[in-house]
Design a protein around this motif. Sequence first.
Motif, PDB file in Angstrom:
ATOM      1  N   GLU A 156      38.072  40.046  34.350  1.00 51.57           N
ATOM      2  CA  GLU A 156      37.304  41.287  34.379  1.00 51.57           C
ATOM      3  C   GLU A 156      36.165  41.128  35.372  1.00 51.57           C
ATOM      4  O   GLU A 156      35.559  40.069  35.459  1.00 51.57           O
ATOM      5  N   PHE A 157      35.883  42.181  36.108  1.00 53.80           N
ATOM      6  CA  PHE A 157      34.716  42.153  36.977  1.00 53.80           C
ATOM      7  C   PHE A 157      34.037  43.508  36.956  1.00 53.80           C
ATOM      8  O   PHE A 157      34.656  44.545  36.856  1.00 53.80           O
ATOM      9  N   SER A 158      32.699  43.456  37.001  1.00 57.14           N
ATOM     10  CA  SER A 158      31.907  44.668  36.857  1.00 57.14           C
ATOM     11  C   SER A 158      31.213  45.064  38.155  1.00 57.14           C
ATOM     12  O   SER A 158      30.451  46.012  38.162  1.00 57.14           O
ATOM     13  N   GLN A 159      31.449  44.349  39.217  1.00 56.69           N
ATOM     14  CA  GLN A 159      30.804  44.646  40.492  1.00 56.69           C
ATOM     15  C   GLN A 159      31.412  45.911  41.072  1.00 56.69           C
ATOM     16  O   GLN A 159      32.532  45.916  41.540  1.00 56.69           O
ATOM     17  N   SER A 160      30.680  47.013  41.041  1.00 65.66           N
ATOM     18  CA  SER A 160      31.250  48.306  41.428  1.00 65.66           C
ATOM     19  C   SER A 160      31.314  48.511  42.942  1.00 65.66           C
ATOM     20  O   SER A 160      32.112  49.299  43.417  1.00 65.66           O
ATOM     21  N   ASP A 161      30.500  47.795  43.713  1.00 66.78           N
ATOM     22  CA  ASP A 161      30.498  48.025  45.159  1.00 66.78           C
ATOM     23  C   ASP A 161      31.492  47.145  45.916  1.00 66.78           C
ATOM     24  O   ASP A 161      31.628  47.259  47.120  1.00 66.78           O
ATOM     25  N   ILE A 162      32.209  46.275  45.219  1.00 65.50           N
ATOM     26  CA  ILE A 162      33.231  45.442  45.845  1.00 65.50           C
ATOM     27  C   ILE A 162      34.587  45.871  45.309  1.00 65.50           C
ATOM     28  O   ILE A 162      34.788  45.959  44.107  1.00 65.50           O
ATOM     29  N   SER A 163      35.518  46.132  46.198  1.00 69.84           N
ATOM     30  CA  SER A 163      36.876  46.487  45.781  1.00 69.84           C
ATOM     31  C   SER A 163      37.807  45.325  46.102  1.00 69.84           C
ATOM     32  O   SER A 163      38.159  45.105  47.253  1.00 69.84           O
ATOM     33  N   GLU A 199      28.444  36.312  34.802  1.00 71.37           N
ATOM     34  CA  GLU A 199      28.613  37.458  33.922  1.00 71.37           C
ATOM     35  C   GLU A 199      29.312  38.621  34.623  1.00 71.37           C
ATOM     36  O   GLU A 199      29.880  39.480  33.979  1.00 71.37           O
ATOM     37  N   GLU A 200      29.258  38.682  35.948  1.00 72.32           N
ATOM     38  CA  GLU A 200      29.882  39.773  36.689  1.00 72.32           C
ATOM     39  C   GLU A 200      31.375  39.557  36.896  1.00 72.32           C
ATOM     40  O   GLU A 200      32.122  40.498  37.068  1.00 72.32           O
ATOM     41  N   ILE A 201      31.827  38.308  36.892  1.00 72.10           N
ATOM     42  CA  ILE A 201      33.237  37.969  37.017  1.00 72.10           C
ATOM     43  C   ILE A 201      33.586  37.117  35.804  1.00 72.10           C
ATOM     44  O   ILE A 201      33.125  36.001  35.670  1.00 72.10           O
ATOM     45  N   LEU A 202      34.388  37.667  34.910  1.00 74.43           N
ATOM     46  CA  LEU A 202      34.745  36.945  33.688  1.00 74.43           C
ATOM     47  C   LEU A 202      36.210  36.529  33.740  1.00 74.43           C
ATOM     48  O   LEU A 202      37.080  37.354  34.006  1.00 74.43           O
ATOM     49  N   LEU A 203      36.467  35.264  33.483  1.00 70.89           N
ATOM     50  CA  LEU A 203      37.815  34.738  33.315  1.00 70.89           C
ATOM     51  C   LEU A 203      37.852  34.113  31.933  1.00 70.89           C
ATOM     52  O   LEU A 203      37.130  33.144  31.679  1.00 70.89           O
ATOM     53  N   PHE A 204      38.650  34.664  31.055  1.00 73.55           N
ATOM     54  CA  PHE A 204      38.678  34.161  29.686  1.00 73.55           C
ATOM     55  C   PHE A 204      40.062  34.363  29.086  1.00 73.55           C
ATOM     56  O   PHE A 204      40.787  35.245  29.524  1.00 73.55           O
ATOM     57  N   PRO A 205      40.453  33.573  28.121  1.00 79.15           N
ATOM     58  CA  PRO A 205      39.767  32.337  27.733  1.00 79.15           C
ATOM     59  C   PRO A 205      39.942  31.286  28.824  1.00 79.15           C
ATOM     60  O   PRO A 205      40.937  31.286  29.533  1.00 79.15           O
TER      61      PRO A 205
END
Length: 108
Positions: free
Chosen positions: A46-53, A30-36
Motif C-alpha cells: 500500500e502507498f499513500s503518496q498521491s503525487d507519485i504514480s 509509513e507512506e509505503i507499507l509492505l506487510f506482513p
Amino acid sequence: MNSVSKWIGGNFADTCGHINVGVKEIFSKEEILLFPNPCTEYLNIEFSQSDISFTEIEIVNVLGERVYYSGIKNNKAFQVNTQNFSKGIYFARLLSVDLILVRKVLKQ
C-alpha cells in the motif's frame, strides 16, 4: 590532496561547505507499507503518496532475477501471491516515470 570530504549532519560536503551530495529519504516507511513482512503466502503493498504514480512493480531475488512483475493502474493497494517464492530475501521495486523505490522483503 587539497580537498577532503567531511561529515556534516547527514550529508557529505566539501571543505568549502557549498557542495552537498547524499541521499535524501523521499518516502517514510509509513507512506509505503509492505506487510506482513516477513511474508508467507501473500504480500500486501500500500502507498499513500498521491503525487507519485507508480506504473510497475517487480520483485527480484538477491541475484537480481525477477520473480514477479505487474503493471499498476492507479492502484494504491494490491496483493502479491508469494506462495511459490523460495524462502529468503527479496526486493520489491516500485517504478514510476522518474523514480524507483526499493523495499526489502523477507519470505518465510
